[in-house]
Design an enzyme around this catalytic site. Structure first.
Site: not given
Ligand SMILES: [Zn+2]
Lengths: 152, 401
Positions: B301, B352
């Site tokens: 992440y 994203y």
């Protein structure tokens, strides 16, 4: 870090329009004392553990009762950032400002966050000794800020 | 008993990835529905097979009840969401596997839908309530202890952790640049990526500083879109369209005193300059019977480049404090590094969608169909967070253990 600053560039303060306090019953005494320019840190009466922010339980022994212990507001910078990009129009004229996380001695390492004042950007470093300066804002409220301690 | 190998991810689907606001006039539900329909189609299933939703953050852009009604899901047998925010990305698939291995449901969808037209996460902790003030988050008694300092966006807060990592370990901006540049290199090989131009070291150092030591390229993109994955029983997975990506292990959570992390700054000293993933990594590896040396590709992440460095440490790919030299050695580059990282281009350069693209890439790497395929990929790691707890990890494997 490799960033070079204009030797005299000084940290600004974020515009006070971003400051809006919403205390609860546990944090109110902190802000009441702050308004009188006193730093108080809650300590568990059962086991002696300090806690910030003030909260309903001691994270170590789960007792609730606290006493408010006066602190001289001296500490050392644990970490910080220099903010160059204003996230909101309200702070467009306030950059660069420097939020600093400061560790308070004699509080089992409680940390208190505030913006730096009277500080050259080139002087910012972790470990910098600082002292608390209360910043009075609208509504009879004061919030913590930090400046380098004498001798720094 | 654990959920090891009881379930497998069998379908992935997504909308196109859009720059912030460009997905209008589609509604968030519409984006979510398109991703889910694409994922069940990819699996060789239909919406009639779906009986569960395992979510995180605000994954649907709305509530299960309306979504099930609109899509006509025959019967909902499981619907739950991990608490917290983006830290639950990988863990939502673990939640699906938990539902399946316990017998509560058989075919569970996890997804993320994002439309940033109306809300920008960049200022998500900015206080509201003052007349005339711009705002995002409601002020809280705890938030009062950081907001007056001007900390109002996650990037500023993670910058403070990063500064401490620099101080403790000698990490440098060049190390952050290597994360940004290697991720960009992966992104530009993919048509789906928002960012299509190479990033040079000069570009990086000429970019404006946002919150030191972070500059523009250390921040993820702002996007719209939806990504969904379908998880079902290992048994059923064998007969579907693609090779199964078995859920070998998943864990979510974190040490209690990691807590709200960046929005209180009181994390214990020994894990302050970290991603908060260490306990999750440990439990995940234990459940899997695997270790870091077994991982062929890491989808970490990457809302902010330094958090890739700290996860490399917390997942055991290098020692604590050694991630700078580790990436400097070329280790995370595809295809020649020892541990290719974010082969899809990550949150930084592909899109994203709060981490769900990482899960999608893990599945494609296991199938062997990734654009930047890691040769012989048997074990893929996907993570969610750092954030307030929970943070999460997921190990997908080609074979059962
Ligand atoms: Zn106590």
């Amino acid at each position: 870090m490799s960033t070079a600053y204009d030797a005299d560039q000084v940290a600004k303060l974020p515009d006070e329009r971003i400051i809006s306090l919403t205390p609860d019953v546990w944090t109110q005494p902190f802000w009441d004392a702050a308004a009188h320019h006193r730093l108080v840190v809650p300590r568990c009466t059962a086991c002696g553990t300090f806690r910030l922010p003030p909260s309903a339980f001691c994270w170590k022994c789960r007792a609730q009762e606290i006493e408010w212990v006066e602190h001289d507001g001296r500490g050392a910078v644990y970490s910080f950032t220099i903010v160059w990009h204003p996230l909101l129009p309200d702070v467009a004229d306030s950059v660069p400002y420097v939020p600093a996380v400061v560790e308070l001695p004699n509080t089992n390492a409680c940390r208190l966050v505030g913006a730096m004042v009277d500080t050259r950007l080139s002087d910012m470093r972790i470990g910098l000794n600082v002292e608390l300066v209360w910043r009075d804002v609208e509504g009879g409220v004061a919030v913590p800020t930090w400046r380098p301690a004498e001798g720094e | 008993m654990t959920l090891q190998d009881k379930a497998a991810v069998v379908g992935v689907g997504s909308t196109p990835y859009y720059k912030r606001g460009r997905s209008l006039p589609q509604t968030p539900f519409e984006l979510a529905g398109k991703a889910v329909l694409a994922a069940v189609e990819d699996a060789g299933l239909t919406i009639d097979d779906v009986d569960g939703l395992a979510l995180y953050s605000m994954g649907l852009g709305g509530d299960t009840s309306l979504f099930a009604q609109v899509l006509g899901i025959p019967e909902v047998r499981f619907t739950a969401t991990l608490t917290g925010g983006g830290g639950g990305a990988a863990g939502s698939v673990g939640l699906a596997a938990a539902a399946i291995s316990s017998g509560m449901a058989e075919c569970v969808v996890s997804l993320m839908t994002l439309q940033q037209a109306a809300s920008r996460f960049g200022a998500s902790y900015a206080p509201r309530g003052k007349p005339g003030a711009q705002y995002s988050a409601p002020p809280s008694p705890e938030g009062n202890f950081i907001q007056p300092a001007g900390l109002m966006g996650p990037g500023q807060m993670f910058a403070v952790l990063t500064q401490r990592h620099f101080h403790l370990y000698g990490t440098k901006r060049e190390h952050l640049a290597e994360v940004a540049i290697s991720t960009r290199e992966n992104a530009i090989k993919r048509e789906t990526s928002i960012m299509q131009n190479p990033l040079t070291l000069d570009d990086y150092f000429n970019a404006r500083l946002i919150a030191e030591p972070l500059c523009l390229y250390d921040f993820c993109l702002e996007c719209d879109g939806a990504v969904a994955v379908v998880t079902t029983t290992a048994e059923r997975a064998k007969d579907l369209r693609h090779p199964p990506a078995y859920v070998r292990a998943s864990a979510h959570g974190g040490n209690g005193r990691w807590g709200q992390a960046i929005v209180w700054m009181g994390m214990p000293d020994e894990e302050y300059a970290s991603s908060g993933h260490r306990p999750v990594a440990k439990r995940m590896y234990e459940m899997a019977g695997l270790g870091p040396s077994d991982v062929d590709v890491a989808l970490l992440y990457d809302h902010f480049s330094p958090m890739v460095l700290m996860q490399l440490e917390d997942y055991g790919f290098c020692g604590i404090g050694e991630s700078g030299p580790f990436v400097e050695s070329g280790a995370i580059r595809w295809p020649n590094g020892s541990l290719p990282v974010n082969t899809h281009g990550g949150n930084l350069s592909e899109a994203y969608i709060i981490g769900m693209t990482h899960v999608r890439e893990a599945v494609e790497q296991i199938r062997g169909t990734a654009v930047n395929q890691v040769e012989g990929c048997e074990v893929a790691l996907a993570t969610g967070g750092p954030a307030s707890i929970p943070v999460s990890g997921l190990l997908l494997t080609k074979e059962t253990g």
